[in-house]
Scaffold this motif. Structure first.
Motif, PDB file in Angstrom:
ATOM      1  N   ALA A 126       0.821  -1.214   0.000  1.00  0.00           N
ATOM      2  CA  ALA A 126       0.000   0.000   0.000  1.00  0.00           C
ATOM      3  C   ALA A 126       0.855   1.263   0.000  1.00  0.00           C
ATOM      4  CB  ALA A 126      -0.932  -0.010   1.211  1.00  0.00           C
ATOM      5  N   TRP A 127       1.966   1.250   0.740  1.00  0.00           N
ATOM      6  CA  TRP A 127       2.830   2.448   0.767  1.00  0.00           C
ATOM      7  C   TRP A 127       3.339   2.767  -0.624  1.00  0.00           C
ATOM      8  CZ3 TRP A 127       7.618   4.010  -0.695  1.00  0.00           C
ATOM      9  CH2 TRP A 127       8.083   5.209  -0.155  1.00  0.00           C
ATOM     10  N   GLU A 128       3.762   1.760  -1.359  1.00  0.00           N
ATOM     11  CA  GLU A 128       4.274   1.999  -2.708  1.00  0.00           C
ATOM     12  C   GLU A 128       3.192   2.542  -3.636  1.00  0.00           C
ATOM     13  OE1 GLU A 128       7.366  -1.299  -3.878  1.00  0.00           O
ATOM     14  OE2 GLU A 128       5.997  -2.122  -2.347  1.00  0.00           O
ATOM     15  N   ARG A 129       1.956   2.094  -3.429  1.00  0.00           N
ATOM     16  CA  ARG A 129       0.863   2.556  -4.292  1.00  0.00           C
ATOM     17  C   ARG A 129       0.515   4.020  -4.055  1.00  0.00           C
ATOM     18  NH1 ARG A 129      -1.007  -2.142  -6.507  1.00  0.00           N
ATOM     19  NH2 ARG A 129      -0.478  -4.006  -5.308  1.00  0.00           N
ATOM     20  N   THR A 130       0.906   4.546  -2.900  1.00  0.00           N
ATOM     21  CA  THR A 130       0.661   5.965  -2.626  1.00  0.00           C
ATOM     22  C   THR A 130       1.922   6.808  -2.805  1.00  0.00           C
ATOM     23  OG1 THR A 130       1.041   5.601  -0.257  1.00  0.00           O
ATOM     24  CG2 THR A 130      -1.229   5.463  -1.042  1.00  0.00           C
ATOM     25  N   HIS A 131       3.038   6.172  -3.159  1.00  0.00           N
ATOM     26  CA  HIS A 131       4.299   6.872  -3.430  1.00  0.00           C
ATOM     27  C   HIS A 131       4.913   6.269  -4.692  1.00  0.00           C
ATOM     28  CE1 HIS A 131       3.577   7.373   0.895  1.00  0.00           C
ATOM     29  NE2 HIS A 131       4.295   8.463   0.840  1.00  0.00           N
ATOM     30  N   LEU A 132       4.173   6.359  -5.789  1.00  0.00           N
ATOM     31  CA  LEU A 132       4.532   5.631  -7.003  1.00  0.00           C
ATOM     32  C   LEU A 132       5.912   5.985  -7.545  1.00  0.00           C
ATOM     33  CD1 LEU A 132       1.103   5.837  -8.865  1.00  0.00           C
ATOM     34  CD2 LEU A 132       2.097   3.813  -7.810  1.00  0.00           C
ATOM     35  N   VAL A 133       6.218   7.265  -7.644  1.00  0.00           N
ATOM     36  CA  VAL A 133       7.492   7.679  -8.234  1.00  0.00           C
ATOM     37  C   VAL A 133       8.662   7.192  -7.386  1.00  0.00           C
ATOM     38  CG1 VAL A 133       8.933   9.662  -8.851  1.00  0.00           C
ATOM     39  CG2 VAL A 133       6.510   9.645  -9.460  1.00  0.00           C
ATOM     40  N   GLN A 134       8.581   7.414  -6.076  1.00  0.00           N
ATOM     41  CA  GLN A 134       9.656   6.975  -5.193  1.00  0.00           C
ATOM     42  C   GLN A 134       9.793   5.455  -5.192  1.00  0.00           C
ATOM     43  OE1 GLN A 134      12.076   8.375  -3.197  1.00  0.00           O
ATOM     44  NE2 GLN A 134      11.652  10.194  -4.396  1.00  0.00           N
ATOM     45  N   ALA A 135       8.669   4.742  -5.219  1.00  0.00           N
ATOM     46  CA  ALA A 135       8.712   3.281  -5.185  1.00  0.00           C
ATOM     47  C   ALA A 135       9.357   2.728  -6.447  1.00  0.00           C
ATOM     48  CB  ALA A 135       7.301   2.723  -5.012  1.00  0.00           C
ATOM     49  N   ALA A 136       8.967   3.249  -7.602  1.00  0.00           N
ATOM     50  CA  ALA A 136       9.555   2.777  -8.862  1.00  0.00           C
ATOM     51  C   ALA A 136      11.038   3.128  -8.921  1.00  0.00           C
ATOM     52  CB  ALA A 136       8.807   3.384 -10.042  1.00  0.00           C
ATOM     53  N   ALA A 137      11.382   4.333  -8.470  1.00  0.00           N
ATOM     54  CA  ALA A 137      12.779   4.747  -8.498  1.00  0.00           C
ATOM     55  C   ALA A 137      13.629   3.878  -7.587  1.00  0.00           C
ATOM     56  CB  ALA A 137      12.894   6.216  -8.087  1.00  0.00           C
ATOM     57  N   LEU A 138      13.097   3.491  -6.424  1.00  0.00           N
ATOM     58  CA  LEU A 138      13.855   2.624  -5.517  1.00  0.00           C
ATOM     59  C   LEU A 138      14.113   1.274  -6.166  1.00  0.00           C
ATOM     60  CD1 LEU A 138      15.151   1.861  -2.864  1.00  0.00           C
ATOM     61  CD2 LEU A 138      12.882   1.360  -1.942  1.00  0.00           C
ATOM     62  N   ALA A 139      13.100   0.712  -6.821  1.00  0.00           N
ATOM     63  CA  ALA A 139      13.287  -0.578  -7.492  1.00  0.00           C
ATOM     64  C   ALA A 139      14.362  -0.483  -8.560  1.00  0.00           C
ATOM     65  CB  ALA A 139      11.967  -1.041  -8.097  1.00  0.00           C
ATOM     66  N   LEU A 140      14.380   0.617  -9.308  1.00  0.00           N
ATOM     67  CA  LEU A 140      15.372   0.783 -10.369  1.00  0.00           C
ATOM     68  C   LEU A 140      16.768   0.990  -9.801  1.00  0.00           C
ATOM     69  CD1 LEU A 140      13.376   3.091 -12.806  1.00  0.00           C
ATOM     70  CD2 LEU A 140      13.914   0.673 -13.131  1.00  0.00           C
ATOM     71  N   GLU A 141      16.876   1.867  -8.800  1.00  0.00           N
ATOM     72  CA  GLU A 141      18.201   2.132  -8.229  1.00  0.00           C
ATOM     73  C   GLU A 141      18.740   0.907  -7.517  1.00  0.00           C
ATOM     74  OE1 GLU A 141      20.578   5.582  -5.678  1.00  0.00           O
ATOM     75  OE2 GLU A 141      18.388   5.640  -5.767  1.00  0.00           O
ATOM     76  N   ALA A 142      17.877   0.159  -6.836  1.00  0.00           N
ATOM     77  CA  ALA A 142      18.319  -1.042  -6.132  1.00  0.00           C
ATOM     78  C   ALA A 142      18.825  -2.100  -7.103  1.00  0.00           C
ATOM     79  CB  ALA A 142      17.180  -1.603  -5.288  1.00  0.00           C
ATOM     80  N   ALA A 143      18.321  -2.081  -8.343  1.00  0.00           N
ATOM     81  CA  ALA A 143      18.752  -3.045  -9.351  1.00  0.00           C
ATOM     82  C   ALA A 143      20.030  -2.600 -10.064  1.00  0.00           C
ATOM     83  CB  ALA A 143      17.638  -3.268 -10.369  1.00  0.00           C
ATOM     84  N   GLY A 144      20.529  -1.423  -9.702  1.00  0.00           N
ATOM     85  CA  GLY A 144      21.790  -0.965 -10.278  1.00  0.00           C
ATOM     86  C   GLY A 144      21.675  -0.060 -11.477  1.00  0.00           C
ATOM     87  N   HIS A 145      20.461   0.376 -11.816  1.00  0.00           N
ATOM     88  CA  HIS A 145      20.319   1.307 -12.935  1.00  0.00           C
ATOM     89  C   HIS A 145      20.817   2.695 -12.539  1.00  0.00           C
ATOM     90  CE1 HIS A 145      18.113  -1.580 -15.362  1.00  0.00           C
ATOM     91  NE2 HIS A 145      17.322  -1.834 -14.331  1.00  0.00           N
ATOM     92  N   ARG A 146      21.324   3.423 -13.500  1.00  0.00           N
ATOM     93  CA  ARG A 146      21.887   4.752 -13.238  1.00  0.00           C
ATOM     94  C   ARG A 146      20.833   5.832 -13.448  1.00  0.00           C
ATOM     95  NH1 ARG A 146      25.087   4.619 -16.994  1.00  0.00           N
ATOM     96  NH2 ARG A 146      24.144   6.093 -18.465  1.00  0.00           N
ATOM     97  N   PRO A 147      20.585   6.695 -12.447  1.00  0.00           N
ATOM     98  CA  PRO A 147      19.643   7.799 -12.635  1.00  0.00           C
ATOM     99  C   PRO A 147      20.272   8.931 -13.439  1.00  0.00           C
ATOM    100  CG  PRO A 147      20.588   7.902 -10.448  1.00  0.00           C
ATOM    101  CD  PRO A 147      21.123   6.642 -11.073  1.00  0.00           C
ATOM    102  N   ALA A 148      19.451   9.687 -14.127  1.00  0.00           N
ATOM    103  CA  ALA A 148      19.935  10.838 -14.882  1.00  0.00           C
ATOM    104  C   ALA A 148      20.481  11.893 -13.937  1.00  0.00           C
ATOM    105  CB  ALA A 148      18.802  11.425 -15.727  1.00  0.00           C
ATOM    106  N   GLY A 149      21.506  12.610 -14.389  1.00  0.00           N
ATOM    107  CA  GLY A 149      22.084  13.679 -13.587  1.00  0.00           C
ATOM    108  C   GLY A 149      21.266  14.952 -13.679  1.00  0.00           C
TER     109      GLY A 149
END
Length: 212
Positions: A126-149
């Motif tokens: 439920a927390w992720e469903r109310t914080h969609l951007v942060q939740a998706a970004a955490l999954a991506l960063e945790a998998a080792g993807h590089r965020p844009a500068g």
């Protein structure tokens, strides 16, 4: 400014169950940790209290060796924030950032286990469903993807809100990275598909939390 933890609060966090993050203490002590975002009260009886992802990070930080030089405070008052892409880099980089992200992701999986009705960790809670951007970004960063500068949006992923209430858009500099981001989100319990913006012809991934 975030108040430092009291000695009693530190002891409670350090004494939490290492596997589940379950806490034991007085109602006042546990309520104080909830107010600080370090614990949550389970919605089902017996309504035990457990560490949040921030609480897990606080415990891990206590167990790590202290650096000789002072560390800069986190930009959000000490609260971990996943990188959505396009923002300034956090003070902690390299191995230190990797540890923070890993701890945050493990805490998120534990939050899923404790709050999803069936105790599953393979889909967002439920927390992720109310914080969609942060939740998706955490999954991506945790998998080792590089965020844009902050100065160049073409060097990594960017996660952005969409007009849809339950979906985010993920942009990447090339088709290979975009597909990799979609696969990561699918593996983290999201539904993800690639689309093209009609006006700009820019490709992006539209992702929403899977419910079953």
């Amino acid at each position: 400014m975030t108040r430092p933890l009291t000695a009693a609060q530190r002891r409670l966090i350090e004494a939490a169950d290492p596997g589940t993050g379950r806490l034991r203490g007085t109602e006042a002590q546990l309520t104080a940790l909830v107010k600080r975002g370090l614990a949550f009260r389970h919605p089902r009886p017996p309504h035990d209290h457990f560490l949040t992802p921030a609480g897990h990070r606080a415990r891990e930080a206590r167990s790590e060796p202290q650096e000789n030089e002072p560390q800069a405070p986190a930009p959000t008052g000490g609260v971990f924030t996943a990188r959505v892409g396009g923002e300034p880099a956090p003070p902690a980089e390299g191995p230190s950032r990797t540890r923070e992200v890993r701890s945050a992701w493990q805490g998120m999986l534990e939050l899923r286990r404790m709050t999803n009705p069936d105790g599953s960790t393979d889909r967002p809670c439920a927390w992720e469903r109310t914080h969609l951007v942060q939740a998706a970004a955490l999954a991506l960063e945790a998998a080792g993807h590089r965020p844009a500068g902050v100065t160049d949006g073409e060097d990594g992923y960017q996660v952005r809100d969409t007009p849809q209430p339950d979906a985010v858009a993920v942009y990447a500099p090339d088709a290979t990275m975009l597909r990799a981001c979609a696969e990561t989100l699918e593996g983290a319990g999201w539904q993800a598909g690639e689309y093209t913006e009609p006006r700009t012809r820019r490709r992006y991934v539209l992702a929403s939390p899977r419910r079953v």
